[in-house]
Design a protein around this motif. Structure first.
Motif, PDB file in Angstrom:
ATOM      1  N   ALA A  40     -10.749   1.221  -1.710  1.00 34.83           N
ATOM      2  CA  ALA A  40     -10.537   0.585  -3.000  1.00 34.83           C
ATOM      3  C   ALA A  40     -11.584  -0.519  -3.167  1.00 34.83           C
ATOM      4  O   ALA A  40     -12.129  -1.028  -2.186  1.00 34.83           O
ATOM      5  CB  ALA A  40      -9.131   0.002  -3.061  1.00 34.83           C
ATOM      6  N   LYS A  43     -12.189  -3.614  -0.734  1.00 40.70           N
ATOM      7  CA  LYS A  43     -11.391  -3.412   0.479  1.00 40.70           C
ATOM      8  C   LYS A  43     -12.133  -2.524   1.462  1.00 40.70           C
ATOM      9  O   LYS A  43     -13.064  -1.805   1.105  1.00 40.70           O
ATOM     10  CB  LYS A  43     -10.036  -2.805   0.124  1.00 40.70           C
ATOM     11  CG  LYS A  43      -9.153  -3.712  -0.707  1.00 40.70           C
ATOM     12  CD  LYS A  43      -7.748  -3.140  -0.823  1.00 40.70           C
ATOM     13  CE  LYS A  43      -6.843  -4.088  -1.583  1.00 40.70           C
ATOM     14  NZ  LYS A  43      -5.452  -3.561  -1.683  1.00 40.70           N
ATOM     15  N   SER A  63       1.568   3.621   4.296  1.00 40.00           N
ATOM     16  CA  SER A  63       1.658   3.446   2.840  1.00 40.00           C
ATOM     17  C   SER A  63       1.789   4.760   2.076  1.00 40.00           C
ATOM     18  O   SER A  63       2.166   4.762   0.902  1.00 40.00           O
ATOM     19  CB  SER A  63       0.440   2.674   2.333  1.00 40.00           C
ATOM     20  OG  SER A  63      -0.751   3.371   2.664  1.00 40.00           O
ATOM     21  N   LYS A  87       0.905   5.797  -7.025  1.00 34.34           N
ATOM     22  CA  LYS A  87       1.086   4.409  -7.433  1.00 34.34           C
ATOM     23  C   LYS A  87      -0.267   3.806  -7.798  1.00 34.34           C
ATOM     24  O   LYS A  87      -1.305   4.267  -7.304  1.00 34.34           O
ATOM     25  CB  LYS A  87       1.682   3.609  -6.277  1.00 34.34           C
ATOM     26  CG  LYS A  87       2.988   4.160  -5.740  1.00 34.34           C
ATOM     27  CD  LYS A  87       3.444   3.365  -4.526  1.00 34.34           C
ATOM     28  CE  LYS A  87       4.738   3.922  -3.951  1.00 34.34           C
ATOM     29  NZ  LYS A  87       5.191   3.139  -2.770  1.00 34.34           N
ATOM     30  N   PRO A  88      -0.271   2.772  -8.618  1.00 30.71           N
ATOM     31  CA  PRO A  88      -1.556   2.126  -8.958  1.00 30.71           C
ATOM     32  C   PRO A  88      -2.338   1.687  -7.719  1.00 30.71           C
ATOM     33  O   PRO A  88      -3.570   1.747  -7.724  1.00 30.71           O
ATOM     34  CB  PRO A  88      -1.121   0.932  -9.809  1.00 30.71           C
ATOM     35  CG  PRO A  88       0.142   1.390 -10.465  1.00 30.71           C
ATOM     36  CD  PRO A  88       0.835   2.223  -9.421  1.00 30.71           C
ATOM     37  N   GLU A  89      -1.635   1.303  -6.671  1.00 31.18           N
ATOM     38  CA  GLU A  89      -2.324   0.877  -5.449  1.00 31.18           C
ATOM     39  C   GLU A  89      -2.970   2.026  -4.674  1.00 31.18           C
ATOM     40  O   GLU A  89      -3.678   1.789  -3.690  1.00 31.18           O
ATOM     41  CB  GLU A  89      -1.367   0.101  -4.532  1.00 31.18           C
ATOM     42  CG  GLU A  89      -0.067   0.799  -4.244  1.00 31.18           C
ATOM     43  CD  GLU A  89       1.061   0.314  -5.165  1.00 31.18           C
ATOM     44  OE1 GLU A  89       0.821   0.161  -6.389  1.00 31.18           O
ATOM     45  OE2 GLU A  89       2.187   0.109  -4.646  1.00 31.18           O
ATOM     46  N   ASP A  90      -2.753   3.257  -5.118  1.00 35.08           N
ATOM     47  CA  ASP A  90      -3.453   4.401  -4.522  1.00 35.08           C
ATOM     48  C   ASP A  90      -4.835   4.586  -5.130  1.00 35.08           C
ATOM     49  O   ASP A  90      -5.605   5.436  -4.671  1.00 35.08           O
ATOM     50  CB  ASP A  90      -2.644   5.686  -4.718  1.00 35.08           C
ATOM     51  CG  ASP A  90      -1.326   5.685  -3.974  1.00 35.08           C
ATOM     52  OD1 ASP A  90      -0.316   6.141  -4.557  1.00 35.08           O
ATOM     53  OD2 ASP A  90      -1.298   5.239  -2.810  1.00 35.08           O
ATOM     54  N   THR A  91      -5.157   3.814  -6.142  1.00 35.53           N
ATOM     55  CA  THR A  91      -6.458   3.904  -6.785  1.00 35.53           C
ATOM     56  C   THR A  91      -7.567   3.574  -5.788  1.00 35.53           C
ATOM     57  O   THR A  91      -7.548   2.516  -5.157  1.00 35.53           O
ATOM     58  CB  THR A  91      -6.542   2.951  -7.984  1.00 35.53           C
ATOM     59  OG1 THR A  91      -5.602   3.386  -8.979  1.00 35.53           O
ATOM     60  CG2 THR A  91      -7.941   2.929  -8.572  1.00 35.53           C
ATOM     61  N   SER A 116      -0.870   2.342 -14.566  1.00 34.69           N
ATOM     62  CA  SER A 116       0.532   1.887 -14.548  1.00 34.69           C
ATOM     63  C   SER A 116       1.188   2.082 -15.902  1.00 34.69           C
ATOM     64  O   SER A 116       0.559   2.397 -16.878  1.00 34.69           O
ATOM     65  CB  SER A 116       0.601   0.427 -14.141  1.00 34.69           C
ATOM     66  OG  SER A 116      -0.183  -0.356 -15.013  1.00 34.69           O
TER      67      SER A 116
END
Length: 116
Positions: A40, A43, A63, A87-91, A116
């Motif tokens: 990401a 990151k 996760s 989920k948005p955090e999988d972007t 989202s």
């Protein structure tokens, strides 16, 4: 020439699904463990899932456990990542990796964006 070509990425709403594919060529696919990594923005690249050459061992990041499934088809020289309940955090950009104790190959990546 070794090639790992990812496909299947895209834009999806939260809760949706995508299936990534990685087509391999130029090496003996069935002898390699295969992994999916993701990175990401801002990151470090992280391991998402791994499958051994004979599909005997599967590993997942905490996760994604219960949502993602890695599989491979040695006859088609392809590894897959089924991603559900996104989920948005999988972007992230998702990368395919092939490795043995002496060799390590990477694909160019495919973008997955979860809104989202």
């Amino acid at each position: 020439q070794v090639q790992l070509v990812e496909s299947g990425g895209g834009l999806v709403q939260a809760g949706g699904s995508l299936r990534l594919s990685c087509a391999a060529s130029g090496f003996t696919f069935s002898s390699y463990s295969m992994s999916w990594y993701r990175q990401a923005p801002g990151k470090k690249r992280e391991l998402v899932a791994r499958i051994t050459s004979t599909s005997g061992t599967l590993n997942y990041a905490d996760s994604v456990k219960g949502r993602f499934t890695i599989s491979r088809d040695n006859a088609k020289n392809t590894v897959y990542l089924q991603m559900n309940s996104l989920k948005p955090e999988d972007t992230a950009v998702y990368y395919c990796n092939a490795f043995t104790t002496s060799e390590d190959y990477w694909g160019q990546g495919t973008q997955v964006t979860v809104s989202s």
